[in-house]
Design a protein around this motif. Structure first.
Motif, short mmCIF file in Angstrom:
data_model
loop_
_atom_site.label_atom_id
_atom_site.label_comp_id
_atom_site.label_asym_id
_atom_site.label_seq_id
_atom_site.Cartn_x
_atom_site.Cartn_y
_atom_site.Cartn_z
N UNK A 190 1.00 -1.25 -0.02
CA UNK A 190 0.05 0.09 -0.06
C UNK A 190 0.73 1.34 -0.10
N UNK A 191 0.42 2.25 -0.78
CA UNK A 191 1.28 3.48 -0.82
C UNK A 191 0.25 4.60 -0.36
N UNK A 192 0.66 5.71 0.21
CA UNK A 192 0.19 6.88 0.54
C UNK A 192 1.08 8.00 0.62
N UNK A 193 0.63 9.25 0.58
CA UNK A 193 1.61 10.45 0.48
C UNK A 193 1.54 11.03 1.82
N UNK A 250 -3.64 22.79 5.99
CA UNK A 250 -2.70 23.75 6.35
C UNK A 250 -1.59 23.22 7.20
N UNK A 251 -1.86 22.20 7.80
CA UNK A 251 -0.60 21.74 8.86
C UNK A 251 0.14 20.74 8.40
N UNK A 252 0.02 20.56 6.90
CA UNK A 252 0.84 19.71 6.11
C UNK A 252 2.20 20.57 5.75
N UNK A 253 3.36 20.32 5.95
CA UNK A 253 4.62 21.16 5.49
C UNK A 253 4.32 22.43 5.94
N UNK A 254 3.66 22.63 7.17
CA UNK A 254 3.63 24.17 7.86
C UNK A 254 3.16 25.02 7.16
N UNK A 255 2.10 24.95 6.21
CA UNK A 255 1.43 25.93 5.25
C UNK A 255 0.93 26.90 6.06
N UNK A 256 0.26 26.74 7.14
CA UNK A 256 -0.20 27.81 7.76
C UNK A 256 0.38 28.91 8.21
N UNK A 289 4.34 20.29 -2.76
CA UNK A 289 5.44 20.40 -2.19
C UNK A 289 6.28 21.63 -2.18
N UNK A 290 5.70 22.51 -3.12
CA UNK A 290 6.46 23.76 -3.66
C UNK A 290 5.71 24.90 -2.95
N UNK A 291 4.24 24.65 -2.25
CA UNK A 291 3.55 25.61 -2.07
C UNK A 291 4.16 26.69 -1.03
N UNK A 292 4.64 26.11 0.01
CA UNK A 292 5.12 27.07 1.11
C UNK A 292 6.17 28.10 0.52
N UNK A 293 7.06 27.60 -0.46
CA UNK A 293 8.07 28.59 -0.99
C UNK A 293 7.30 29.46 -1.83
N UNK A 294 6.57 29.04 -2.82
CA UNK A 294 5.90 29.98 -3.63
C UNK A 294 4.93 30.99 -2.93
N UNK A 295 4.38 30.70 -1.68
CA UNK A 295 3.78 31.46 -1.10
C UNK A 295 4.65 32.60 -0.38
#
Length: 381
Positions: A66-69, A256-262, A235-241
């Motif tokens: 099984x795979x997941x992200x 928003x808690x994934x990759x500290x997006x918040x 995976x590039x959302x944080x940097x792009x923002x």
């Protein structure tokens, strides 16, 4: 004897935790969130942490990959980790220890598209995805779920997702993609997240560079709002923002808690414009190799995992709101009139974007089942 002991312990653990509604692993002895994971404030003493990888049950005759992200450090904060671990434990119990899972988290086998393709080809047995739209290449009818404001009641949607609609999509997927649909579930709604200015009406968002998922209905929605659709990998959302490449994106609040997006977000506008519908699929040959009893165990385990995941997300909604507000983020509730300025153009544009891809009979089926679910819930006369 080892297998009997392991299965017996799994049964006892499941029974002990049923009162909580969530199956959890023992607490970790050290550490907090893994690098790159959300700051979940999980401590070593918390029962939310997962001490060890979800290794296959020793002695099982069948091991399904099984795979997941998602990460695998928390049953509560890592949504797909909850799904995978509950699925694994339930499957081992229901199959009498004959079938187990070899779980690969963190996109370690590839991203969503790659893992679904591998599942179609048979190199992965079971794949999880946070977006049903990822199946549109095999089953164009799932594009209907991407239409903004098509779905406004999560309970009714999940009733629909467990009935003839899921069966129809699964049959089409078996024929076109060599996979079957084990789970179709809405976890939440997506909201608009900004950091340069607050958004209360559609006029406030005009001209913004809006990162949307690469789905025709979502691109059409962004254009209908007068924004500039932008394509950025998750995976590039944080940097792009952080660097001004984009001005806004949409996420479920828990996302928003994934990759500290918040950390980049200052305003959440509760547009609730898109249903976040997730999937779990299984390779058709992997399914066919199982006995009828083992197939039944897989279906029961998938249902346990679906219900546990919904419970985790819904139970955490209050906590997520508190944590976002504590981080200084303003959550903007919209009046019916304000929300209508978003809904009107988005629904019309999104529906037009997928009309040539979706079978009208499937649209009629979905609408009929959705209205029936609303009536069953007492939310329609």
């Amino acid at each position: 004897m080892k297998r009997f002991f392991a299965v017996t312990m799994a049964v006892l653990m499941t029974a002990a935790l049923c009162g909580c509604g969530v199956v959890q692993n023992p607490p970790a002895s050290t550490g907090g969130p893994a690098a790159g994971e959300a700051n979940t404030a999980v401590t070593a003493a918390s029962p939310d942490t997962t001490a060890e990888p979800a290794v296959p049950l020793e002695g099982a005759a069948v091991v399904l990959k099984m795979s997941h992200g998602d990460g695998d450090t928390s049953m509560l904060s890592n949504t797909w980790n909850c799904y995978a671990r509950v699925f694994k434990q339930s499957l081992e119990v229901y199959s009498g220890g004959e079938v187990t899972l070899d779980v690969h988290p963190n996109d370690s086998l590839g991203g969503t598209t790659s893992c679904l393709e591998q599942c179609s080809q048979g190199s992965i047995d079971i794949a999880l995805s946070a977006a049903s739209g990822a199946l549109a290449g095999w089953v164009p009818n799932v594009s209907l779920f991407d239409v903004p404001y098509l779905i406004e009641d999560i309970d009714a949607c999940n009733i629909v997702c467990e009935g003839v609609v899921r069966q129809t999509v699964s049959e089409e997927l078996q024929e076109a993609g060599n996979m079957r649909l084990l789970t179709l579930v809405q976890t939440a709604f997506r909201n608009l997240d900004t950091w340069n200015r607050a958004v209360r009406t559609v006029d406030d968002v005009k001209g913004m560079k809006f990162r949307v998922q690469e789905m025709p209905a979502h691109i059409a929605m962004a254009e209908s709002w007068g924004t500039i659709p932008s394509s950025v990998a998750f995976t590039e959302l944080y940097s792009a923002a952080s660097t001004g490449v984009i001005d806004c994106y949409d996420q479920c609040n828990y996302g928003l808690f994934m990759n500290n997006l918040y950390e980049n977000v200052k305003y959440i506008t509760e547009t609730q414009h898109a249903a976040n519908i997730c999937i779990c699929v299984m390779n058709e040959q992997s399914w066919a190799k199982l006995t009828p009893q083992q197939q039944a165990a897989v279906e029961r385990a998938a249902d346990d995992a679906r219900r546990a995941t919904l419970g985790v997300v819904q139970a955490n909604n209050f906590n997520y709101t508190n944590r976002l507000e504590a981080a200084g983020i303003e959550i903007i509730a919209l009046s019916d009139e304000q929300r209508a300025t978003f809904a009107g153009p988005a629904y019309k544009a999104g529906l037009a974007a997928i009309q040539d891809k979706v079978d009208p009979e499937f649209v009629t089926l979905f609408e009929s089942e959705y209205q029936a679910a609303l009536r069953a819930l007492g939310r329609r006369e």
